[in-house]
Design an enzyme around this catalytic site. Structure first.
Site, mmCIF file in Angstrom:
data_model
loop_
_atom_site.group_PDB
_atom_site.id
_atom_site.type_symbol
_atom_site.label_atom_id
_atom_site.label_comp_id
_atom_site.label_asym_id
_atom_site.label_seq_id
_atom_site.Cartn_x
_atom_site.Cartn_y
_atom_site.Cartn_z
ATOM 1 N N LEU A 398 0.908 -1.267 -0.054
ATOM 2 C CA LEU A 398 -0.084 -0.129 -0.018
ATOM 3 C C LEU A 398 0.802 1.272 0.058
ATOM 4 O O LEU A 398 0.589 2.206 -0.547
ATOM 5 C CB LEU A 398 -0.819 -0.207 1.336
ATOM 6 C CG LEU A 398 -1.920 -1.063 1.565
ATOM 7 C CD1 LEU A 398 -2.652 -1.062 2.643
ATOM 8 C CD2 LEU A 398 -2.723 -1.192 0.263
ATOM 9 N N GLY A 399 1.927 1.204 0.429
ATOM 10 C CA GLY A 399 2.960 2.182 0.648
ATOM 11 C C GLY A 399 4.266 1.923 1.489
ATOM 12 O O GLY A 399 4.344 0.831 1.564
ATOM 13 N N GLY A 401 7.208 2.941 4.251
ATOM 14 C CA GLY A 401 7.415 3.854 5.367
ATOM 15 C C GLY A 401 8.971 3.949 5.705
ATOM 16 O O GLY A 401 9.543 3.910 4.923
ATOM 17 N N GLY A 402 9.155 4.643 6.823
ATOM 18 C CA GLY A 402 10.629 4.848 7.132
ATOM 19 C C GLY A 402 11.036 3.935 8.308
ATOM 20 O O GLY A 402 12.008 4.117 8.886
ATOM 21 N N GLN A 403 10.499 2.596 8.304
ATOM 22 C CA GLN A 403 11.292 1.725 9.423
ATOM 23 C C GLN A 403 12.507 1.178 9.044
ATOM 24 O O GLN A 403 13.006 0.831 7.799
ATOM 25 C CB GLN A 403 10.230 0.254 9.442
ATOM 26 C CG GLN A 403 10.426 -0.654 10.484
ATOM 27 C CD GLN A 403 10.115 0.208 11.937
ATOM 28 O OE1 GLN A 403 9.251 1.157 11.898
ATOM 29 N NE2 GLN A 403 10.353 -0.442 12.952
ATOM 30 N N ASP A 464 8.625 12.745 13.910
ATOM 31 C CA ASP A 464 8.189 13.200 12.460
ATOM 32 C C ASP A 464 6.685 13.408 12.425
ATOM 33 O O ASP A 464 5.987 12.995 11.558
ATOM 34 C CB ASP A 464 8.469 12.044 11.580
ATOM 35 C CG ASP A 464 8.445 12.376 9.930
ATOM 36 O OD1 ASP A 464 8.251 13.602 9.716
ATOM 37 O OD2 ASP A 464 8.697 11.337 9.146
#
Length: 671
Positions: A398-399, A401-403, A464
């Site tokens: 779906l997208g 992230g910044g993990q 963030d």
């Protein structure tokens, strides 16, 4: 003797097979079937590439202009001409020279802005100015970043005396270093003398690759329009899935730093950003590897085998060759099996390490002891996730992230209504955010941050906060998401000293200057979100005028000049009361205070927002019960069904007059 000869043959066949494999699978720097050259740029390695499917994403897409002679390569998204690309994490591009008062030269040309891209200007560059009695400055939205001062030598009559020994040490030419991570700057000039003639003299400045500058005749630069500059590319915002096309990656024969700048290990060569891109170097192809004896290549290195000088008896060569082939087969099968076992063991150890390092054991303990709500928290095994995601299929993404970690993963509930940013900046004609919804969302986000800061067992800084990290569920309730950069702190800690992370436009200026993140840094970011909710404008708009480029700055200036109602979103003006809007705007101003100590805590913000909402709800109930009442000087309301009495003073009916002009004084029992 027979055994010794068999060993000779086996080693020889093994060496030959390694050489053949190395030739057959010679490491390619570009993706398979992708062009790797454009004009003088002889190597275009992945993640860069020409053509569909050959590059990581649009930031790394190379377009080749074949109309030029020779053809020229350009970064498609930035328009920068590429001169060279290195797998060491750098690329060289052209950057314009900024001229002032130079004949036949266009003035005020500026370097390209690469903010929000994977690129930053390398510290191997030098900011250089050439002129007489002039200060050249690098600035960011008017804030000086670096600069240098060059003086005159009135006795100089030629370029050789103006730039003695072709040096740039302050005489007609000066240089200075730049900040780490620089991605945007403007170039301006200031004259040191109040002399109109000196101000009219030709002067120019530029950011330039230090090595190129040192090997170039300085006096010839005035005839140029552009100079080479070095950019660094960083892949830390990309996952292994993005780069390699697979999620479960165990890097082979390569090393990477925190910015995902990777290189092949010693004894290997190739492209570390391709699967199996680092291939073994066959050192035995170099005749000097072994001065005596037989060179045997091994993965990552080689050995020199010294033969036994004793004579070998004649035996059946056919049997030796057959035995050598059989031995080689067993060796290859055993090596492959050992590789799989070792790889699996390493993967399991790595997963266990990350699981322990990132709180997995603590969570298991809390679940088994009943310390947390078991109904709301569940541990999924890798098999569960593998099945739920169809083996982590790309079609299920779906997208991104910044993990920064792979194990354990955070599994969130599915949030169907997207992000707050979408509804603020791309409103839907069928659905719009009313004043009441904006106020409620602000309260929900403030409550979540207040919990993280002060109610959790260990304070947590989100680091963030932005409208695109606030998700809306099926009932349009706010959910704070993306904890990839969040950090927990001990109770007695006041700040975190870290490398600056966050999103431009939401970053606390104090954090940006000091690299010290405090709870008040989250408050500043939340203040920007409040400004977005009130104005409907983006946190950063590079297409706007300079004074409106930063929403936080523009909002503060508008409040200072009493121009709040000139910048409000139409939905806020349509549904909100003037005094409540003003109260929310004043709270946003306090959150955006440049001095972190003067900002409220998130707990104070949450309480104040709830107070604004309670007063709005109470006024709505009064209007529903007594629709003719427009103002009450003193009222006491214990419950909605109680009798409302006025101590004294007339009340107007629903006649002329805007609701913005009325400010009822109400006292409520909120228990």
């Amino acid at each position: 003797m027979v055994g010794q000869l068999l060993l000779h043959i086996t080693l020889f066949l093994w060496s030959m097979s390694n050489a053949l494999l190395a030739v057959a699978s010679e490491a390619s720097l570009a993706k398979p079937s992708c062009l790797s050259q454009c004009g003088n740029v002889t190597q275009i390695p992945y993640p860069f590439g020409i053509g569909a499917g050959c590059y990581l994403d649009d930031w790394f897409r190379i377009t080749c202009d074949n109309s030029a002679s020779p053809p020229k390569a350009f970064l498609n998204k930035t328009g920068l001409e590429v001169l060279n690309i290195s797998l060491g994490g750098t690329l060289t591009v052209t950057s314009p020279i900024t001229f002032s008062n130079c004949s036949n030269k266009k003035s005020h040309r500026q370097a390209r802005n690469v903010f929000s891209s994977p690129f930053v200007y390398s510290q191997s560059n030098r900011f250089t100015s050439i002129g007489c009695e002039v200060i050249a400055l690098m600035s960011d939205f008017g804030k000086p970043l670096a600069g240098c001062y060059s003086i005159c030598d009135n006795t100089a009559h030629s370029s050789s005396t103006i730039f003695p020994n072709n040096s740039c040490s302050g005489l007609h030419c000066c240089q200075t270093t730049i900040l780490k991570g620089l991605s945007f700057f403007d170039t301006t000039f200031r004259s040191m003398l109040n002399d109109s003639e000196s101000e009219k003299e030709c002067k120019y400045a530029f950011l330039v690759d230090r090595d190129w500058f040192m090997s170039t005749n300085i006096s010839t630069i005035v005839d140029m329009d552009n100079v080479p500059v070095v950019l660094e590319y960083r892949l830390r915002q990309y996952s292994a899935q993005d780069i390699y096309g697979t999620y479960n990656l165990s890097p082979q024969n390569m090393t990477c730093n925190d910015d995902w700048q990777c290189s092949c290990k010693t004894g290997y060569q190739g492209n570390p950003y391709l699967l199996d891109g680092c291939q073994d170097i066959d050192e035995c192809l170099n005749s000097s590897s072994c001065r005596a004896g037989t060179c045997i290549n091994r993965p990552g290195d080689f050995v020199c085998y010294q033969p036994d000088p004793r004579p070998i008896r004649r035996i059946n060569v056919g049997l030796l060759v057959a035995g050598g082939v059989i031995g080689l087969l067993f060796l290859l099968i055993g090596a492959r099996w050992s590789h799989k076992v070792i790889k699996k063991r390493k993967d399991n150890k790595r997963k266990q390490k990350f699981f322990k390092q990132n709180g997995g054991l603590l969570l298991e303990k809390q679940l088994s002891s009943g310390e947390v709500n078991v109904e709301k928290i569940k541990l999924f095994t890798s098999k569960d996730l593998d099945k739920a995601t169809d083996k982590f299929s790309i079609d299920r993404i779906l997208g991104h992230g910044g993990q920064e970690t792979e194990v354990p993963l955070l599994v969130y509930e599915f949030i169907p209504n997207g992000t707050l940013s979408q509804y603020i900046h791309h409103p839907d004609e069928e659905f719009s955010l009313t004043w009441e919804m904006r106020l409620r969302i602000a309260i929900e986000v403030a409550g979540a941050l207040s919990y993280l800061h002060s109610a959790a067992s260990f304070p947590i800084y989100h680091r963030d906060i932005k409208s695109s990290n606030i998700l809306l569920d099926g009932k349009y309730r706010a959910k704070v998401a993306d904890f990839g950069t969040s950090r927990s702190v001990s109770i007695d800690q006041t700040h975190l000293t870290t490398q600056v992370h966050g999103t431009f436009g939401y970053l606390d200026p104090e954090y940006f200057r000091s690299s010290q993140f405090t709870e008040k840094s989250d408050v500043y970011s939340f203040g920007v979100v409040l400004a977005e909710l009130l104005t409907g404008q983006k946190a950063v708009s590079l297409m706007s005028s300079e004074e409106r480029r930063s929403l936080a700055t523009y909002f503060l200036i508008s409040m200072e000049n009493n121009l709040l109602f000139d910048i409000l979103d139409s939905q806020v003006m349509k549904n909100g009361r003037k005094e409540k809007i003003t109260a929310l705007a004043n709270l946003a101003v306090r959150c955006l205070n440049l001095n972190g100590r003067n900002r409220p805590t998130m707990k104070e913000v949450a309480v104040e927002l709830e107070g604004i909402q309670l007063s709005v709800r109470a006024e709505t109930k009064v209007q529903q019960v007594f629709p003719g009442v427009r103002c009450v000087q003193t009222q006491e309301i214990n419950e909605v069904s109680d009798v409302v009495s006025s101590s004294k003073g007339p009340c107007t009916d629903g006649g002329a007059g805007s609701s913005f002009d009325v400010q009822p004084l109400l006292v409520f029992n909120t228990q």
